[in-house]
Design a protein around this motif. Structure first.
Motif, mmCIF file in Angstrom:
data_model
loop_
_atom_site.group_PDB
_atom_site.id
_atom_site.type_symbol
_atom_site.label_atom_id
_atom_site.label_comp_id
_atom_site.label_asym_id
_atom_site.label_seq_id
_atom_site.Cartn_x
_atom_site.Cartn_y
_atom_site.Cartn_z
ATOM 1 N N ASN A 304 3.693 -49.148 68.571
ATOM 2 C CA ASN A 304 4.906 -47.117 67.943
ATOM 3 C C ASN A 304 5.484 -46.867 67.321
ATOM 4 N N ASN A 305 3.872 -46.558 66.675
ATOM 5 C CA ASN A 305 4.179 -45.635 65.723
ATOM 6 C C ASN A 305 5.051 -46.030 64.449
ATOM 7 N N GLY A 306 5.231 -47.948 64.357
ATOM 8 C CA GLY A 306 5.469 -48.235 63.436
ATOM 9 C C GLY A 306 7.044 -48.309 63.418
ATOM 10 N N GLU A 307 7.820 -47.538 64.751
ATOM 11 C CA GLU A 307 9.577 -47.239 64.339
ATOM 12 C C GLU A 307 9.686 -48.679 64.827
ATOM 13 N N SER A 308 9.254 -49.738 65.257
ATOM 14 C CA SER A 308 9.944 -50.802 65.903
ATOM 15 C C SER A 308 11.000 -51.643 64.665
ATOM 16 N N LYS A 309 11.540 -52.077 65.201
ATOM 17 C CA LYS A 309 13.303 -52.574 64.230
ATOM 18 C C LYS A 309 12.595 -53.948 64.089
ATOM 19 N N GLN A 310 11.517 -54.506 65.032
ATOM 20 C CA GLN A 310 10.880 -56.225 64.576
ATOM 21 C C GLN A 310 9.711 -55.969 65.103
ATOM 22 N N TYR A 311 9.239 -56.897 64.366
ATOM 23 C CA TYR A 311 7.776 -57.049 66.153
ATOM 24 C C TYR A 311 7.253 -58.400 65.315
ATOM 25 N N ASN A 312 7.122 -58.807 66.501
ATOM 26 C CA ASN A 312 6.832 -60.183 66.950
ATOM 27 C C ASN A 312 5.497 -60.740 66.719
ATOM 28 N N VAL A 313 4.837 -61.670 66.203
ATOM 29 C CA VAL A 313 3.439 -62.054 66.272
ATOM 30 C C VAL A 313 3.578 -63.682 67.394
ATOM 31 N N PRO A 314 2.523 -63.266 68.198
ATOM 32 C CA PRO A 314 2.910 -64.519 69.239
ATOM 33 C C PRO A 314 2.063 -65.785 67.977
ATOM 34 N N TRP A 315 3.307 -67.376 68.562
ATOM 35 C CA TRP A 315 2.724 -68.494 68.679
ATOM 36 C C TRP A 315 1.294 -68.548 69.229
ATOM 37 N N THR A 316 0.578 -69.780 68.397
ATOM 38 C CA THR A 316 -0.424 -70.209 69.469
ATOM 39 C C THR A 316 -0.341 -71.858 69.527
ATOM 40 N N PRO A 317 0.117 -73.074 70.581
ATOM 41 C CA PRO A 317 -0.006 -73.991 70.465
ATOM 42 C C PRO A 317 -1.424 -74.992 69.683
ATOM 43 N N VAL A 318 -1.514 -75.828 69.295
ATOM 44 C CA VAL A 318 -3.136 -76.465 68.730
ATOM 45 C C VAL A 318 -2.958 -77.338 69.723
ATOM 46 N N THR A 319 -4.886 -77.094 70.358
ATOM 47 C CA THR A 319 -4.485 -78.125 71.032
ATOM 48 C C THR A 319 -6.184 -78.517 70.814
ATOM 49 N N ALA A 320 -6.622 -80.020 71.077
ATOM 50 C CA ALA A 320 -8.046 -79.843 71.756
ATOM 51 C C ALA A 320 -8.975 -79.049 71.739
ATOM 52 N N ASP A 321 -8.344 -78.348 72.526
ATOM 53 C CA ASP A 321 -9.367 -76.620 72.956
ATOM 54 C C ASP A 321 -9.787 -76.033 72.364
ATOM 55 N N ASN A 322 -8.632 -75.998 71.286
ATOM 56 C CA ASN A 322 -8.759 -74.386 70.203
ATOM 57 C C ASN A 322 -9.122 -74.773 69.286
ATOM 58 N N VAL A 323 -8.991 -75.992 68.509
ATOM 59 C CA VAL A 323 -8.670 -76.353 67.383
ATOM 60 C C VAL A 323 -10.149 -76.095 66.006
ATOM 61 N N ASP A 324 -11.136 -76.128 67.827
ATOM 62 C CA ASP A 324 -12.683 -76.055 66.796
ATOM 63 C C ASP A 324 -12.724 -74.835 65.712
ATOM 64 N N ALA A 325 -12.213 -74.023 67.039
ATOM 65 C CA ALA A 325 -11.949 -72.569 66.889
ATOM 66 C C ALA A 325 -11.687 -72.401 65.178
ATOM 67 N N LEU A 326 -10.293 -73.257 65.695
ATOM 68 C CA LEU A 326 -8.929 -72.494 64.410
ATOM 69 C C LEU A 326 -9.913 -72.754 63.350
ATOM 70 N N LEU A 327 -10.403 -73.950 63.304
ATOM 71 C CA LEU A 327 -11.330 -74.620 61.997
ATOM 72 C C LEU A 327 -12.476 -73.423 61.534
ATOM 73 N N LYS A 328 -13.300 -73.437 62.401
ATOM 74 C CA LYS A 328 -14.231 -72.694 62.426
ATOM 75 C C LYS A 328 -13.384 -71.013 61.189
ATOM 76 N N GLU A 329 -12.621 -70.460 62.040
ATOM 77 C CA GLU A 329 -11.363 -69.171 60.925
ATOM 78 C C GLU A 329 -11.956 -69.541 60.238
ATOM 79 N N ARG A 330 -11.258 -70.737 59.853
ATOM 80 C CA ARG A 330 -10.837 -71.147 57.936
ATOM 81 C C ARG A 330 -12.182 -71.530 57.327
ATOM 82 N N GLN A 331 -13.541 -71.067 57.752
ATOM 83 C CA GLN A 331 -14.103 -71.119 57.095
ATOM 84 C C GLN A 331 -15.240 -69.677 56.135
#
Length: 331
Positions: A304-331
């Motif tokens: 929005n051309n940087g003009e929004s008063k608030q930007y909400n970054v979504p949450w991601t519940p950590v699950t058995a299905d995505n935890v390995d991928a999330l750990l890999k991102e930290r390496q």
């Protein structure tokens, strides 16, 4: 005489051109005032900020200020940035009310302030880039309450009293508990200031007082959830006998989720930091287009051309299905 005057005039024009060119190429001076850098989450946030493309290419000169979990320290840091003529400030406040004075002083000095991660009660912020902490509090509490079928005693370990995350995650906690009706009893509720060590001490005392009656632990961040787990282990009790949840998705929590010890809701501090710097640059340079990739990662969070008063970054519940991928991102 005429030749000397012409040469002198030419030299002055040339010097002015060089000065103007140098000024145009000077990097923007941006300060990031964060509430504290002792724990991993804000370290991840700060590391992301330091790796923003505009910082890496030298067009932004970024300074990270460690607020040491003290509103007065953050106030002094703002005064320093104002005195030194910073172009913009990114603010992660320790206190939702106390930080308003700092924002007002920067605004009066003509310095735009962009909030990130935690909020401040001020209408003078240029914008805010963070996540909905009420939602996080609801999600973590609901994970615990679903595990215990909305029946039994729970404890709540709070963040620093007066910080927006503590207030709003508490609202989310209360909303989830209210949905359970009378089946759940909150037998203890106290702050551990985002600290693993403080949470461990609290949990040790609560286990002494309540024994095995505690069925659920709602910790408003992962560090405190991990402290509760350490207390349970130290007491010779089984972690599997408790349902435990935290917020942030720090590395140790991801490992604990993988072991089945707890629930966690990932807060994307990298996106918060990168987005806040994008918005801060835009506030100073109207021609700027964002150079970080978070707007493609989260298309629902429109630039929005940087003009929004608030930007909400979504949450991601950590699950058995995505935890390995999330750990890999930290390496």
């Amino acid at each position: 005489m005429k030749l000397r005057n012409i040469l002198a005039t030419t030299a002055l024009v040339g010097a002015a051109f060089v000065a103007t060119t140098a000024s145009a190429q000077d990097p923007l001076k941006i300060g990031a005032a964060v509430y504290g850098l002792n724990a991993e989450f804000m370290q991840l946030w700060a590391n992301a900020a330091e790796n923003h493309p505009s910082v890496k290419d030298g067009s932004v000169d970024l300074t990270i200020f460690d607020g040491r979990y003290d509103a007065l320290v953050q106030q002094e840091q703002f005064e320093t940035m104002i005195t030194q003529g910073y172009d913009a400030i990114v603010f992660v406040p320790i206190d939702i009310e106390a930080g308003a004075t700092a924002v007002e002083e920067a605004h009066d000095a003509g310095i735009p302030v962009v909030g990130s991660n935690t909020q401040v009660n001020s209408d003078l912020l240029t914008s805010y880039v963070g996540s909905d902490d009420v939602e996080a509090g609801y999600l973590e509490a609901k994970a615990v309450l679903d595990d215990i079928s909305c029946s039994g005693d729970v404890v709540i370990i709070e963040g620093p009293i007066g910080q927006s995350a503590q207030i709003q995650r508490g609202e989310g906690n209360e909303k989830a508990i209210a949905e359970c009706g009378d089946g759940v009893s909150v037998v203890e509720q106290q702050t551990a200031n985002w600290s693993r060590a403080e949470a461990q001490s609290l949990m040790e005392n609560w286990l002494t007082a309540h024994g095995g009656d505690i069925k659920g632990v709602i910790a408003q961040n992962d560090e405190m959830a991990l402290g509760a787990i350490e207390a349970i282990k130290a007491a010779g009790m089984n972690v599997s006998d408790f349902s435990i949840a935290g917020v942030d998705g720090v590395t140790d929590a991801l490992e604990a989720v993988k072991r089945g010890d707890m629930h966690s809701i990932l807060q994307d501090g990298q996106a918060q930091a990168l987005g806040a710097i994008d918005v801060a640059i835009k506030a100073v340079n109207p021609d700027y287009e964002p150079t970080s990739g978070i707007w493609e990662k989260y298309p629902e969070m429109q630039w929005n051309n940087g003009e929004s008063k608030q930007y909400n970054v979504p949450w991601t519940p950590v699950t058995a299905d995505n935890v390995d991928a999330l750990l890999k991102e930290r390496q």
